[in-house]
Design an enzyme around this catalytic site. Structure first.
Site, PDB file in Angstrom:
ATOM      1  N   ALA A 180      28.971  63.783  81.357  1.00 49.50           N
ATOM      2  CA  ALA A 180      29.907  64.720  80.717  1.00 49.50           C
ATOM      3  C   ALA A 180      31.346  64.248  80.719  1.00 49.50           C
ATOM      4  CB  ALA A 180      29.805  66.082  81.397  1.00 49.50           C
ATOM      5  N   ASP A 184      24.178  58.486  89.565  1.00 49.97           N
ATOM      6  CA  ASP A 184      23.458  57.704  88.562  1.00 49.97           C
ATOM      7  C   ASP A 184      22.135  58.409  88.304  1.00 49.97           C
ATOM      8  OD1 ASP A 184      21.983  55.913  87.070  1.00 49.97           O
ATOM      9  OD2 ASP A 184      22.316  54.202  88.412  1.00 49.97           O
ATOM     10  N   TYR A 211      16.089  52.037  72.743  1.00 50.38           N
ATOM     11  CA  TYR A 211      16.729  53.359  72.597  1.00 50.38           C
ATOM     12  C   TYR A 211      15.794  54.331  71.878  1.00 50.38           C
ATOM     13  CZ  TYR A 211      20.474  56.725  71.591  1.00 50.38           C
ATOM     14  OH  TYR A 211      21.252  57.856  71.517  1.00 50.38           O
ATOM     15  N   ILE A 258      26.832  60.384  64.907  1.00 47.17           N
ATOM     16  CA  ILE A 258      27.923  61.243  65.328  1.00 47.17           C
ATOM     17  C   ILE A 258      29.195  60.405  65.460  1.00 47.17           C
ATOM     18  CG2 ILE A 258      28.713  62.890  67.073  1.00 47.17           C
ATOM     19  CD1 ILE A 258      26.167  63.745  65.525  1.00 47.17           C
TER      20      ILE A 258
END
Length: 245
Positions: free
Chosen positions: A11, A61, A153, A186
């Site tokens: 975040a 982590d 990914y 994005i």
């Protein structure tokens, strides 16, 4: 959402930062998980505190099972509940498959997919005792469509989608909802480095003809976190301008 608490992983920047701020704006107490940039995490903390909610930063982590277990213990020493978990932490190490190292494949799977497992595993124990909770996992349009140069990914995000549906079925009877958000392209630091030609190629595949914003994703997360989505679980909400139609 007064007195409800949300944990957002990764975040300190990007989508996670905006999710944390959106949650604070909605009245949630916010826990900001980060792994590297403490200063950035503290800046997000300050911005959220200005909105009048309680905020905590915690370094861990997410790919480390024991570190996540200790993170949850640290959080529950301050906040008795975690009402919302947003599994946002993620990395990319893009390359064509024949050039992709084993290390780069493993690290992306470990952070993105195993990290989602680790956090869900430890936080869900608390939610099971509460008999309530909302878990939102960050998937991706490439976990649905695939993408050349992103086998690691794409695999991690496709795995998150399957994980979301399975855990939604496991937890539904205990009042815990599990959903995923699948962003498209994005407008973040990750896409800012792309050339104009690459951006134009991307835009040609987006029916709404624009990149998404971090706020677009944050508002989708906020919807899935709250009571407005109380009858939704096991859902993958595409926030991609129509790419995966």
């Amino acid at each position: 959402m007064e007195n409800k608490t949300a944990l957002i992983t990764g975040a300190a920047s990007g989508i996670g930062r905006n999710v944390a701020i959106a949650m604070a704006q909605a009245g949630y107490n916010v826990i900001i998980n980060y792994v590297g940039d403490r200063q950035a995490a503290l800046e997000v903390k300050q911005e959220c505190e200005q909105l009048g909610v309680q905020v905590m930063t915690v370094m861990a982590d997410v790919s480390d099972y024991t570190a996540v277990e200790n993170m949850v213990k640290e959080i529950t020493a301050v906040f008795p509940r975690i009402d919302v978990l947003v599994n946002n932490a993620g990395i990319t190490k893009d390359n064509l498959l024949l050039r992709m190292s084993e290390k780069d494949f493993d690290s992306v799977i470990n952070v993105n997919l195993k990290g989602t497992f680790n956090c869900t595993k430890h936080v869900s124990r608390l939610m099971l005792k509460q008999k309530s909770g909302s878990i939102i996992n960050m998937a991706s349009v490439v976990g649905i469509n695939g993408n050349a140069g992103q086998a690691n990914y794409s695999a991690s995000k496709a795995g998150i989608i399957g994980f979301t549906k399975s855990t939604a079925k496991e937890f539904a009877s205990r009042g815990i909802r599990v959903n995923a958000v699948a962003p498209g392209y994005i407008d973040t630091a990750m896409t800012a480095v792309l050339s104009d030609n690459v951006k134009q190629t991307i835009l040609s595949h987006i029916p709404l003809e624009r990149l998404g914003t971090t706020d677009d994703v944050a508002q989708a997360v906020l919807f899935l976190a709250g009571d407005a989505s109380s009858y939704i679980t096991g859902c993958v909400l595409n926030v991609d301008g129509g790419m995966a139609m």
